[in-house]
Design a protein around this motif. Structure first.
Motif, PDB file in Angstrom:
ATOM      1  N   THR A   1      76.020 -14.245  68.317  1.00 39.07           N
ATOM      2  CA  THR A   1      75.024 -14.728  68.401  1.00 39.07           C
ATOM      3  C   THR A   1      74.787 -14.903  69.681  1.00 39.07           C
ATOM      4  O   THR A   1      73.442 -14.457  69.915  1.00 39.07           O
ATOM      5  N   HIS A  38      73.593 -11.131  70.805  1.00 43.87           N
ATOM      6  CA  HIS A  38      71.887 -11.126  70.557  1.00 43.87           C
ATOM      7  C   HIS A  38      71.129 -12.008  71.036  1.00 43.87           C
ATOM      8  O   HIS A  38      70.222 -10.952  71.072  1.00 43.87           O
ATOM      9  N   THR A  87      67.382  -9.992  69.920  1.00 48.31           N
ATOM     10  CA  THR A  87      67.831 -10.096  68.990  1.00 48.31           C
ATOM     11  C   THR A  87      67.429 -10.933  67.763  1.00 48.31           C
ATOM     12  O   THR A  87      67.649 -10.939  67.074  1.00 48.31           O
ATOM     13  N   VAL A  88      66.655 -12.404  68.668  1.00 51.41           N
ATOM     14  CA  VAL A  88      66.737 -13.342  67.005  1.00 51.41           C
ATOM     15  C   VAL A  88      65.553 -14.143  67.447  1.00 51.41           C
ATOM     16  O   VAL A  88      65.117 -14.256  67.717  1.00 51.41           O
ATOM     17  N   GLY A 121      70.080  -9.707  64.477  1.00 53.41           N
ATOM     18  CA  GLY A 121      70.739 -10.776  65.122  1.00 53.41           C
ATOM     19  C   GLY A 121      70.356 -12.203  64.189  1.00 53.41           C
ATOM     20  O   GLY A 121      71.343 -13.503  64.254  1.00 53.41           O
TER      21      GLY A 121
END
Length: 265
Positions: free
Chosen positions: A62, A65, A70-71, A194
């Protein structure tokens, strides 16, 4: 655990890490059946330990990302709104079933084995049909849900995933990603990955703490798996473009099917 057995678990973590890096399939789909079938680890311990393993590795993922932006945090919030309460309720039910004292072959052990098998087969279905489903969604705009309906569907779908993950440790990765693809086909592949990893961190953390309270987390086993998996995922990620994805997914689907059958025999 004896030292020589630790080496075997480190090697297993390395192998699973390689496959996760190569295929993107969640570690739970590989690790939990491996521990249960190959090493004879009780299903309850395999699930609890793998949830702790997932919470740590997905937490690291996490961070990466998040740095890459990209979350989709709105979707993460909806997924957690469904999955985390469902996990807490499932843990409460497992406490009531006295899972701590459930030996191999007991009704709860058999139930968890069946749950693992079902989740493994769902993962196989994702491996086989993912591309066809994505193409169908792209070519069928009417199949895409409206905003309000999609919000409700997200919470409900991830509540079911929360229960599955807490019982079997499987589903947060491959099944969660497939649900995101079906509900949010406009997201980029990197955003799917993500978002799928980010929502799984609170879920697996809550579930892991729940299993810790049940006494089903083996910290010696957890440490050995982490030592092997971290370099394995790194190497697998670098090699992923060099190995044909269709071949890998075919081998993985066949292997997982055999493992699922073995679990319930």
């Amino acid at each position: 655990m004896p030292f020589d057995i630790n080496i075997v678990y480190v090697a297993s973590g390395l192998a699973v890490g390689l496959l996760v890096g190569l295929t993107g399939v969640g570690g739970g789909s590989l690790m939990t059946p491996l521990l249960t079938v190959l090493f004879g680890v009780p299903a309850t311990t395999a699930v609890g330990t793998d949830l702790a393993f997932a919470a740590i590795t997905k937490g690291a993922g996490t961070v990466v990302h998040r740095l890459r932006n990209t979350v989709n945090w709105k979707i993460v919030g909806l997924a957690c709104l469904g999955s985390v309460p469902a996990s807490l309720i499932t843990i409460a039910v497992l406490h009531g079933l006295d899972i701590q004292n459930a030996g191999k072959g007991s009704p709860i052990d058999v139930f968890i084995r069946w749950s693992i098998s079902i989740c493994v087969m769902l993962t196989v279905g994702v491996l086989i049909f993912k591309t066809r489903i994505v193409l169908w969604l792209q070519n069928t705009p009417k199949a895409q849900l409206q905003e309000k309906t999609r919000t409700i569907a997200t919470v409900v779908a991830f509540a079911l995933i929360g229960m599955l993950v807490t019982v079997s440790s499987i589903g947060a990765g491959a099944i969660g990603a497939m649900v995101l693809i079906m509900l949010y086909p406009h997201l980029k592949a990197s955003e799917i990955a993500g978002t799928d990893i980010a929502y799984a961190v609170p879920l697996t953390t809550v579930a892991a703490f729940g299993h810790f309270s049940l006494g089903t987390v083996d910290f010696g086993l957890l440490g050995a798996l982490l030592i092997g998996s971290i370099p394995g995922i790194t190497i697998g990620s670098y090699l992923s473009r060099a190995v044909p994805e269709r071949f890998l997914r075919g081998v993985l689907a066949t292997t997982l099917t055999a493992v699922a059958a073995k679990l319930v025999m």
